[in-house]
Enzyme design. Structure first.
Site, PDB file in Angstrom:
ATOM      1  N   ASP A  42      39.047  45.138  39.890  1.00  0.00           N
ATOM      2  CA  ASP A  42      37.922  44.223  39.671  1.00  0.00           C
ATOM      3  C   ASP A  42      36.730  44.947  39.057  1.00  0.00           C
ATOM      4  O   ASP A  42      36.079  44.438  38.136  1.00  0.00           O
ATOM      5  CB  ASP A  42      37.503  43.577  40.997  1.00  0.00           C
ATOM      6  CG  ASP A  42      38.437  42.460  41.421  1.00  0.00           C
ATOM      7  OD1 ASP A  42      39.181  41.950  40.562  1.00  0.00           O
ATOM      8  OD2 ASP A  42      38.424  42.104  42.613  1.00  0.00           O
ATOM      9  N   LYS A 118      42.083  31.811  48.951  1.00  0.00           N
ATOM     10  CA  LYS A 118      42.726  32.370  47.767  1.00  0.00           C
ATOM     11  C   LYS A 118      43.816  33.316  48.257  1.00  0.00           C
ATOM     12  O   LYS A 118      43.538  34.436  48.691  1.00  0.00           O
ATOM     13  CB  LYS A 118      41.732  33.111  46.879  1.00  0.00           C
ATOM     14  CG  LYS A 118      42.374  33.633  45.584  1.00  0.00           C
ATOM     15  CD  LYS A 118      41.357  34.337  44.710  1.00  0.00           C
ATOM     16  CE  LYS A 118      42.000  34.796  43.401  1.00  0.00           C
ATOM     17  NZ  LYS A 118      43.059  35.793  43.617  1.00  0.00           N
TER      18      LYS A 118
END
Length: 695
Positions: A42, A118
């Site tokens: 990320d 998620k």
């Protein structure tokens, strides 16, 4: 907290970053492995995006910012509708900016949102024809994916036949639960393979495997329904018009597994503020979930809003992933320390190259036992995946085997007890010093004297060291034979402190059997299990007479734990005899011996909660700091109070929980109770319920 972006200083560093990110994605989406953990990936992608924003004329065509996740993988099965990934936000501020952009696109100041977990797995499309599952396809590059139909029948929650004979596509996530992951690694290493680094990688690798001689289970969670070219026209129109929340209800009705049956079901929020509240609720229970999540997915719920917002080339504009801090990181295993616990258990501990996980710097992690080290094929110098969630002790999941350089070294197991040099009992997975609890006598006695065991005030570790060094105590029973003149001869023991300690030891004789059993420190038991055993058998004689089958009648004791408890009680027989001879209580007040009563299911009635107490038939969880008349009670004393009132104490909230006593600072357990609709009680309300027992 926003995930910081990697700093990219020039075009050459940018090109390397793109190459690293694409390579990491390709490694994960093809084989389930990656040289980067989620957080590192990320940060790298955010750094790439920041560079591209400042240098739009230098964007490389292979950049991951323009690709669907998994875009490095070529697929040969076209998707009827692009299977896009999601853009990420990392803070409330970024989420608020996203909602503002959504409002501009839909022309509405507010919209309705669907909010759910998620899931940390692999996205797939499952195609049904006439209600029968005919094809499984990975996301691939978003326009076409790999055919993994060979996995049909191995994925729990993905029925081979729907409840109705409809033709449509179910999209969702394939993952492994924690239990499935442990089983998968046992099977994989048992067949000579390297252990998976984490459940996500395990699911990705397993889904693609075609010629393995073994199979391991996975779990599917559906998150979308859409029509196929052959779908009935009326159904196709219906799927296009339903709100997302309604689509999930339809999926569940067809027999597809969704988040609805978990502790974090998808919910509908009317405002961005409600979404952020739900994000906090899901984050609070993250560590207790049986599967991994790395964020919360927020979608515009209404079909009209989704159409108005539209989609970009890689992600829909009507949905976003609110990422949570990483709970897994890759670091290096530097050393293994071998520590001896109070019962003689020899436990390995990993010494790690320091790594920050969820705001905490981690330098040590549990390694479970020697068998686990062997099973996972861990080596000194390995890059390892370390997992930490909430207040859970960090643990080493597995080596990242594809990062090995050949310089890694085997982990040496101790040949003798690292504390006292005695032989080691290696008969069970958890190794133990042959001296047992006598190897660590000071820790064993200090534990037995603790508040939640015999509660001997004035007998802390320092005083225990004095007694052991002076040769006055060699086991727990010797405490009850101490004389006044012996104590007065010790340094810093005056008449008052001596008399107070002797009085506390005398009071300890009257403690109930459950506390005596806990003080013995039998492996596989603790405070709550000791209470269950004591309430089940009522007397120490009945406990000692129990064989393995009888011990398994106690709630929470299975076939694996029962033999070791029975064996250790037999080993402790001389000590128990000495305690009984010293006048220590060997019965549990209010409990009925097993032979006196039998329950309809064959289990004895002993240990069952009182039928006429104020909490009769209730399962109670206590969390947070107590106040008022409960303030001075330890958590163990609170649980004892629950059981005296006829209830059953529990440490975790589930659908079987009846009542949660939520004190100050109650967090995850309170949130979970609210989500499940379980009754909550403040400390003063609970005190009123059990007022008759608080004397």
């Amino acid at each position: 907290m926003t995930t910081p972006a990697a700093v990219i200083v020039d075009a050459a560093a940018y090109a390397r970053a793109v190459e690293d990110a694409v390579g990491a994605a390709a490694a994960y989406y093809t084989g389930g492995t990656s040289p980067l953990d989620d957080d590192a990936y990320d940060r790298l992608v955010r750094g790439i995006a920041d560079w591209e924003a400042d240098h739009p004329d230098q964007v490389l065509p292979g950049s991951p910012t323009g690709k669907v996740a998994g875009g490095a993988v070529e697929g040969d099965v076209p998707h009827t509708v692009p299977m896009l990934s999601l853009d990420n936000v990392f803070s409330a501020e970024e989420f608020t900016a996203w909602t503002a952009a959504l409002a501009r696109r839909t022309g509405r100041d507010t919209t309705r949102f669907s909010v759910g977990p998620k899931l940390d797995g692999l996205a797939i499309a499952a195609r049904y024809n006439g209600g029968r599952l005919t094809r499984l396809i990975t996301r691939g590059d978003g326009t076409a994916g790999e055919d993994v139909s060979h996995a049909i029948g191995t994925v729990e929650g993905l029925p081979e036949r729907l409840a109705e004979p409809v033709t449509l596509e179910v999209r969702g996530e394939v993952l492994m639960t924690a239990a499935q992951f442990e089983y998968a690694n046992e099977v994989r290493t048992g067949h000579g393979g390297q252990p998976f680094a984490n459940p996500r990688n395990a699911a990705a690798g397993t889904l693609r495997a075609k010629e393995r001689v073994y199979t391991v289970p996975m779990t599917f969670f559906g998150y979308g329904l859409l029509p196929l070219p052959d779908t009935d026209r009326a159904l196709a129109e219906r799927l296009d018009e339903l709100a997302h929340s309604e689509l999930m209800d339809l999926a569940a009705g067809l027999g597809v597994h969704t988040s609805a049956r978990t502790a974090v079901p998808d919910t509908v929020a009317e405002t961005p503020e409600q979404v952020l509240d739900r994000v906090k609720e899901i984050a609070a229970v993250r560590a207790e979930l049986p599967f991994g999540i790395d964020g919360i997915v927020v979608k515009a719920d209404l079909a009209a809003d989704r159409r108005a917002a539209g989609s970009g080339s890689r992600a829909p504009r009507w949905a976003v992933a609110y990422k949570l801090p990483a709970v897994e990181k890759i670091t290096r295993l530097l050393e293994v320390e071998w520590n001896v616990g109070r019962t003689g258990i020899i436990a390995p501990r990993a010494v790690l190259e320091p790594v920050v996980i969820d705001g905490s710097t981690i330098t040590y992690a549990t390694l479970h036992n020697p068998a686990d080290i062997t099973r996972r094929d861990l080596r000194l110098g390995d890059h390892v995946m370390v997992h930490r969630a909430g207040d859970v002790i960090p643990r080493v999941e597995a080596p990242v085997a594809h990062l090995r350089t050949g310089e890694e070294r085997p982990i040496e197991f101790p040949g003798h007890c690292p504390r006292c040099g005695s032989d080691i009992d290696t008969g069970e997975e958890r190794w133990r010093c042959a001296q047992g609890r006598n190897c660590h006598l000071v820790a064993s006695l200090a534990y037995a004297a603790g508040r939640d065991q015999l509660d001997i005030e004035g007998l802390g570790t320092t005083r225990v060291v004095q007694l052991v060094d002076a040769g006055l105590v060699a086991d727990l029973a010797d405490l009850f034979a101490l004389r006044r003149d012996q104590l007065l001869a010790l340094e810093r023991m005056g008449e008052t402190s001596t008399d107070n300690l002797l009085a506390a030891i005398e009071r300890a004789k009257a403690q109930p059997l459950s506390r005596v059993l806990c003080a013995l420190g039998v492996r596989g038991t603790g405070r709550s299990m000791s209470r269950r055993i004591a309430r089940h058998f009522a007397t120490m004689d009945h406990i000692r007479a129990a064989d393995t089958d009888a011990m398994q009648q106690v709630e929470g004791i299975g076939a694996e734990k029962a033999p070791s408890i029975v064996a250790e009680l037999a080993e402790l027989a001389p000590l128990i005899d000495k305690l009984a001879a010293a006048g220590v209580t060997m019965t549990e007040p209010g409990a009925v011996p097993p032979a006196a009563e039998a329950a309809p299911d064959g289990r004895s009635g002993a240990g069952a909660p009182a039928e006429d107490g104020p909490l009769a038939g209730m399962t109670v969880v206590v969390t947070g700091a107590m106040t008022g008349s409960l303030e001075k009670l330890s958590r163990n004393e609170m649980n004892e109070l629950v059981e005296r009132a006829g209830g059953r104490s529990s440490s975790s909230v589930s659908r079987r929980t009846t009542l949660v006593v939520a004190g100050e600072g109650a967090g995850a357990k309170r949130a979970k109770a609210e989500q499940l609709g379980i009754r909550l009680a403040a400390p003063d309300e609970f005190a009123a319920l059990v007022a008759g027992l608080l004397a």
